[in-house]
Each structure stands twice: as C-alpha cells, then as structure tokens.
Design an enzyme around this catalytic site. Structure first.
Site, PDB file in Angstrom:
ATOM      1  N   CYS A  33      48.175  41.415  42.992  1.00 26.12           N
ATOM      2  CA  CYS A  33      48.004  41.093  41.568  1.00 26.12           C
ATOM      3  C   CYS A  33      48.856  42.000  40.671  1.00 26.12           C
ATOM      4  O   CYS A  33      49.533  41.508  39.759  1.00 26.12           O
ATOM      5  CB  CYS A  33      46.538  41.157  41.190  1.00 26.12           C
TER       6      CYS A  33
HETATM    7  N1  LIG Z   1      40.470  40.241  43.991  1.00 25.09           N
HETATM    8  C1  LIG Z   1      41.720  40.120  43.589  1.00 25.09           C
HETATM    9  O1  LIG Z   1      42.021  40.143  42.381  1.00 25.09           O
HETATM   10  C2  LIG Z   1      42.805  39.951  44.580  1.00 25.09           C
HETATM   11  C3  LIG Z   1      42.583  39.893  45.932  1.00 25.09           C
HETATM   12  N2  LIG Z   1      43.621  39.724  46.800  1.00 25.09           N
HETATM   13  C4  LIG Z   1      43.412  39.714  48.235  1.00 25.09           C
HETATM   14  O2  LIG Z   1      42.577  38.659  48.645  1.00 25.09           O
HETATM   15  C5  LIG Z   1      41.813  39.057  49.775  1.00 25.09           C
HETATM   16  C6  LIG Z   1      40.341  38.864  49.448  1.00 25.09           C
HETATM   17  O3  LIG Z   1      40.012  39.691  48.341  1.00 25.09           O
HETATM   18  P1  LIG Z   1      38.678  39.530  47.507  1.00 25.09           P
HETATM   19  O4  LIG Z   1      38.271  38.122  47.461  1.00 25.09           O
HETATM   20  O5  LIG Z   1      38.893  40.280  46.269  1.00 25.09           O
HETATM   21  O6  LIG Z   1      37.657  40.331  48.450  1.00 25.09           O
HETATM   22  P2  LIG Z   1      36.074  40.082  48.607  1.00 25.09           P
HETATM   23  O7  LIG Z   1      35.549  41.340  49.158  1.00 25.09           O
HETATM   24  O8  LIG Z   1      35.520  39.555  47.348  1.00 25.09           O
HETATM   25  O9  LIG Z   1      36.000  38.936  49.719  1.00 25.09           O
HETATM   26  C7  LIG Z   1      36.345  39.167  51.056  1.00 25.09           C
HETATM   27  C8  LIG Z   1      36.099  37.928  51.863  1.00 25.09           C
HETATM   28  O10 LIG Z   1      36.440  38.172  53.230  1.00 25.09           O
HETATM   29  C9  LIG Z   1      35.297  37.922  54.061  1.00 25.09           C
HETATM   30  N3  LIG Z   1      35.290  38.851  55.179  1.00 25.09           N
HETATM   31  C10 LIG Z   1      35.127  40.199  55.140  1.00 25.09           C
HETATM   32  N4  LIG Z   1      35.189  40.714  56.381  1.00 25.09           N
HETATM   33  C11 LIG Z   1      35.370  39.667  57.226  1.00 25.09           C
HETATM   34  C12 LIG Z   1      35.514  39.542  58.629  1.00 25.09           C
HETATM   35  N5  LIG Z   1      35.465  40.604  59.440  1.00 25.09           N
HETATM   36  N6  LIG Z   1      35.700  38.313  59.160  1.00 25.09           N
HETATM   37  C13 LIG Z   1      35.737  37.227  58.372  1.00 25.09           C
HETATM   38  N7  LIG Z   1      35.601  37.271  57.021  1.00 25.09           N
HETATM   39  C14 LIG Z   1      35.436  38.481  56.460  1.00 25.09           C
HETATM   40  C15 LIG Z   1      34.105  38.142  53.155  1.00 25.09           C
HETATM   41  O11 LIG Z   1      32.998  37.444  53.686  1.00 25.09           O
HETATM   42  P3  LIG Z   1      31.491  37.990  53.549  1.00 25.09           P
HETATM   43  O12 LIG Z   1      31.357  38.466  52.138  1.00 25.09           O
HETATM   44  O13 LIG Z   1      30.721  36.771  53.856  1.00 25.09           O
HETATM   45  O14 LIG Z   1      31.349  39.079  54.545  1.00 25.09           O
HETATM   46  C16 LIG Z   1      34.629  37.507  51.868  1.00 25.09           C
HETATM   47  O15 LIG Z   1      34.565  36.115  51.947  1.00 25.09           O
HETATM   48  C17 LIG Z   1      42.150  40.531  50.049  1.00 25.09           C
HETATM   49  O16 LIG Z   1      43.110  40.620  51.065  1.00 25.09           O
HETATM   50  C18 LIG Z   1      42.724  40.975  48.731  1.00 25.09           C
HETATM   51  O17 LIG Z   1      43.639  41.983  48.902  1.00 25.09           O
HETATM   52  C19 LIG Z   1      44.891  39.558  46.343  1.00 25.09           C
HETATM   53  C20 LIG Z   1      45.179  39.627  45.025  1.00 25.09           C
HETATM   54  C21 LIG Z   1      44.159  39.851  44.034  1.00 25.09           C
HETATM   55  C1  LIG Z   2      40.996  46.933  40.619  1.00 25.84           C
HETATM   56  C2  LIG Z   2      41.442  47.056  42.049  1.00 25.84           C
HETATM   57  O1  LIG Z   2      40.854  47.793  42.827  1.00 25.84           O
HETATM   58  N1  LIG Z   2      42.496  46.330  42.411  1.00 25.84           N
HETATM   59  C3  LIG Z   2      43.032  46.329  43.753  1.00 25.84           C
HETATM   60  C4  LIG Z   2      44.207  45.396  43.838  1.00 25.84           C
HETATM   61  C5  LIG Z   2      43.840  44.005  44.222  1.00 25.84           C
HETATM   62  C6  LIG Z   2      45.022  43.179  44.666  1.00 25.84           C
HETATM   63  O2  LIG Z   2      45.712  42.397  44.158  1.00 25.84           O
HETATM   64  O3  LIG Z   2      45.611  43.475  45.639  1.00 25.84           O
HETATM   65  P1  LIG Z   2      45.641  43.162  47.142  1.00 25.84           P
HETATM   66  O4  LIG Z   2      45.759  41.742  47.381  1.00 25.84           O
HETATM   67  O5  LIG Z   2      46.823  43.896  47.592  1.00 25.84           O
HETATM   68  O6  LIG Z   2      44.357  43.731  47.617  1.00 25.84           O
HETATM   69  C7  LIG Z   2      43.523  47.705  44.187  1.00 25.84           C
HETATM   70  O7  LIG Z   2      43.931  48.503  43.364  1.00 25.84           O
HETATM   71  O8  LIG Z   2      43.587  47.907  45.398  1.00 25.84           O
END
Ligand SMILES: NC(=O)C1=CN([C@@H]2O[C@H](COP(=O)(O)OP(=O)(O)OC[C@H]3O[C@@H](n4cnc5c(N)ncnc54)[C@H](OP(=O)(O)O)[C@@H]3O)[C@@H](O)[C@H]2O)C=CC1
Ligand SMILES: CC(=O)N[C@@H](CCC(=O)OP(=O)(O)O)C(=O)O
Length: 347
Positions: A150
C-alpha cells in the site's frame, strides 16, 4: 463468467477483494477460504458483505482453491509460494502479499525473514517507466501477478512522473507517509488497541528499516532508469483506512514549476484512476476512501530546490484489493477499469 476464489477471505484485504468482486459484472465468486476462521460463515466476519453472509469459509488447501479461473491470495507473507505452486499454470493467481514483489533477492533477505520465493509481474499498471512504458505493459495475459504494497503504491505514483521525465533527482528522496490502522491487518496487536491509536499519531519502522523501502526504490528506479535512494518513514494515523504520502526530492537544476507540472500532467492525463489535482488543492484520504482512485498533487518548492509530491490512496482499495481486481482485468483481457469505477464514500 470468471470463477474467482479468495484465500484469506476472513481478513481485511480478502474482505475488500470480495466487496469489489461483488460489483464486477464478469465475476462469479467461488471458494472463500480462511485460516483459523475456516468453518464459520462470512456473515459472522464481514457483516457488510450482505449477499455473501451465508457462505462458509473453507480451509485454504490446493483442493479448495483449484478449479478456478482466478485465485486472489490475501494471506500473510510467506504462504503464497506453497499455495500458488500447486495451482494450475493457466489459472491467474494474484498475490496481495509481499512474497513475489521484489526482483532483488538480497533486498528481500535484508528486509524479510522468510525465504526468497522469486518475483512475479508487478501489478502497478499506471507506473511511468524510463523510456516511456507503463507498469501495465507487463500485465496483459500474465498468469502470476504480485500486487504492490500500500505505501509503495502511494509513494511510487506520487513521485515516478518526475523521475521518468528526468526533472527530479533520485539520490535524495524523502518520504513520510501516514496509514490508517487497517493497513496492519485484522489480527490482534497491542499497538493497535483503540486506546493506543485514537487521538495520536506515531512513527514506526524508522531509520530505513521498513520493508517497503526496497519496494519503493525498485519502483522509482524503474521510473528513473537509474539508482534511487529513499529515506522512508511510515506513521500510524487514527483512522481505519487511507494513506497520505508526502514525498520530496531535489529537482534537476534549471527545472521550472511549469516543467514539474507538465511532467505530472502528462503522466496521468489518460489514467482512469490516478488524478492530478488542480493547482492549489491537496490530496486528502477522505477523497479516496472506498474507491480505487488516487489523488496526486505536486509543487516546486523553489527555495529548497525540491518537489513536494503528495498522494492519497485507500490502502485496502487501490492499495490492495482494488489493484488486485484491476490486475485481474488486465490478465484476462477485460477493460482495465471493469467493476472499479465506483465513487468513494464521504464524509
Ligand atoms: N491491509 C492492507 O492494507 C494491506 C494488506 N496487504 C497484504 O494482504 C495480505 C492480507 O493482509 P490483511 O488482510 O491485512 O491481513 P489480515 O490479518 O486481516 O488477514 C489475514 C488472512 O489470512 C488468513 N490466514 C492467516 N494465517 C493463515 C494460514 N496459516 N493459512 C491460511 N490462511 C491464513 C487469515 O485467516 P483467519 O483470520 O481465519 O486465521 C485471514 O483471512 C497480507 O499479505 C498483507 O501484506 C497488502 C496491501 C495492503
Ligand atoms: C499500518 C501498517 O501496519 N501497515 C503495514 C503495511 C501494509 C501493506 O500494504 O503492506 P503489505 O502488503 O506489504 O503487508 C505495515 O507497515 O507493515
């Protein structure tokens, strides 16, 4: 219709991917999978996704994810390589995590603690590249795509036009960016308790240690066609969504305010999602929350000899799940903006 599975559907990024997929005219939602929440219904986890409330979250296994045209992975770092390696080579796999973003193994091992898995096509279609190309040039027909982080999305879109046009130097880029708390995911973390975050802002990952630093440099180097050095400081802001990136860099001597404006104008004149604002108006996260749009502004600080470029994105939309759907469109040959042109929400 494209059958699309979402792995990590119980998380923030997975839930947001489902929200965009529900608005997509060419998509049928297939398997929705989770980790610890497998077996529960989506309605329990994401009550806002009303029409999917009765869907049961499945375990994240090769079986549950196979048989789809597209699989969106929204899993924590370190899981995507093993999951994607068992999926059919002709399925489109779009990874929201960091696992396949970096082309440099040494950058990966410096900033991440899992094994290097390689790199996939990088999903930032609008990124202006040295020599006149765009990030999207690599994406049409691709079967494996890494969605950008992000912060790298916001920072790269803010600064790349100046580097690609040769009006900005790449050796002294300074970025301070604020993120809403959903950027850290849904898992319980003490520093994200409401009483820690509300009414306060704080930096983290200070001193060049944040893992998005090499990703930002990779993107800006692709724009500049030359090495770039970035000092990046993220901060946590008391809001659920949004990133505001404030970026400064030295201008090439002799560059005028008009040259700066023209570089950014030309870069985004034809883009559906990246908008250079009218002079004098500045990006705010409230202008993009809930949408796949990015707002950008730039000005020449003549006394300092630097540009100040600011971008606002919704970290869960253009910063992750909206970008994933945009990449899906490119991969399967649909118009890039299909299902993504909705407005944000305000106030
Ligand atoms: N949040 C953001 O703004 C951004 C996130 N991302 C990326 O997207 C991905 C998800 O992030 P985010 O949604 O924020 O994280 P969350 O913690 O909100 O969600 C993680 C997800 O992964 C699942 N999960 C965790 N461990 C396991 C496992 N061992 N096996 C299968 N499923 C698993 C969780 O399931 P459960 O809860 O059921 O255990 C949940 O559905 C990350 O790689 C993050 O870096 C990228 C850009 C921005
Ligand atoms: C507020 C906050 O904690 N933000 C996350 C970035 C989330 C994200 O875009 O990154 P990834 O997909 O690389 O996890 C961080 O700083 O690690």
């Amino acid at each position: 219709m494209l059958k699309v599975a979402v792995a990590g559907a119980s998380g923030y990024a997975g839930g947001e991917a489902l929200r965009w997929l529900l608005a997509h005219p060419e998509v049928e939602i297939g398997a929705v999978t989770a980790g610890g929440n497998a077996g529960t219904t989506l309605g329990t986890i994401h009550p806002h996704l009303r029409s999917l409330a009765d869907r049961v979250l499945l375990e994240t296994t090769p079986d549950t994810l196979s048989g789809h045209d597209v699989v969106i992975l929204a899993l924590p770092h370190g899981h995507s390589a093993s999951v994607s390696s068992v999926l059919a080579a002709d399925a489109v796999v779009i990874d929201c995590g960091a696992d396949f973003r970096l082309r440099s193994e040494s950058a990966w091992t410096t900033f991440y603690d899992t094994a290097y898995a390689g790199s996939w096509a990088y999903g930032l279609p609008e990124l202006p590249l040295a020599g006149g190309g765009r990030g999207r040039d690599d994406l049409a027909g691709t079967r494996r795509i890494a969605v950008p982080g992000c912060y790298p999305t916001a920072v790269s879109l803010a600064l790349a036009p100046g580097l690609a046009a040769g009006v900005v130097e790449g050796d002294d880029v300074v970025v301070v960016a604020a993120s809403g708390t959903s950027g850290a995911g849904k898992a319980l973390k003490p520093h994200l308790l409401a009483s820690e975050v509300m009414g306060s802002m704080s930096p983290y990952g200070v001193g060049g240690t944040h893992r998005h630093t090499p990703e930002i440099e990779q993107n800006l180097e692709a724009a500049a066609g030359a090495p770039v050095r970035v000092s990046f400081t993220p901060t946590l802001a008391p809001m659920p969504r949004g990133i505001l990136a404030t970026c400064t860099a030295r201008v090439v001597p002799g560059t005028s305010a008009a040259d700066v404006r023209e570089a950014w104008r030309a870069a985004y004149a034809d883009e559906a999602f990246v908008h250079l604002l009218e002079p004098g108006t500045w990006p705010a996260t409230a202008h993009v929350v809930g949408s796949n749009h990015v707002v950008v502004q730039v000005v020449l600080d003549e006394r300092a000899g630097r540009v100040v470029a600011v971008a606002a994105v919704d970290n869960l939309a253009k910063g992750t799940a909206g970008a994933a759907v945009q990449c899906l469109n490119l991969a399967v040959g649909l118009p890039e903006s299909t299902g993504l042109l909705g407005s944000g929400v305000a106030p």
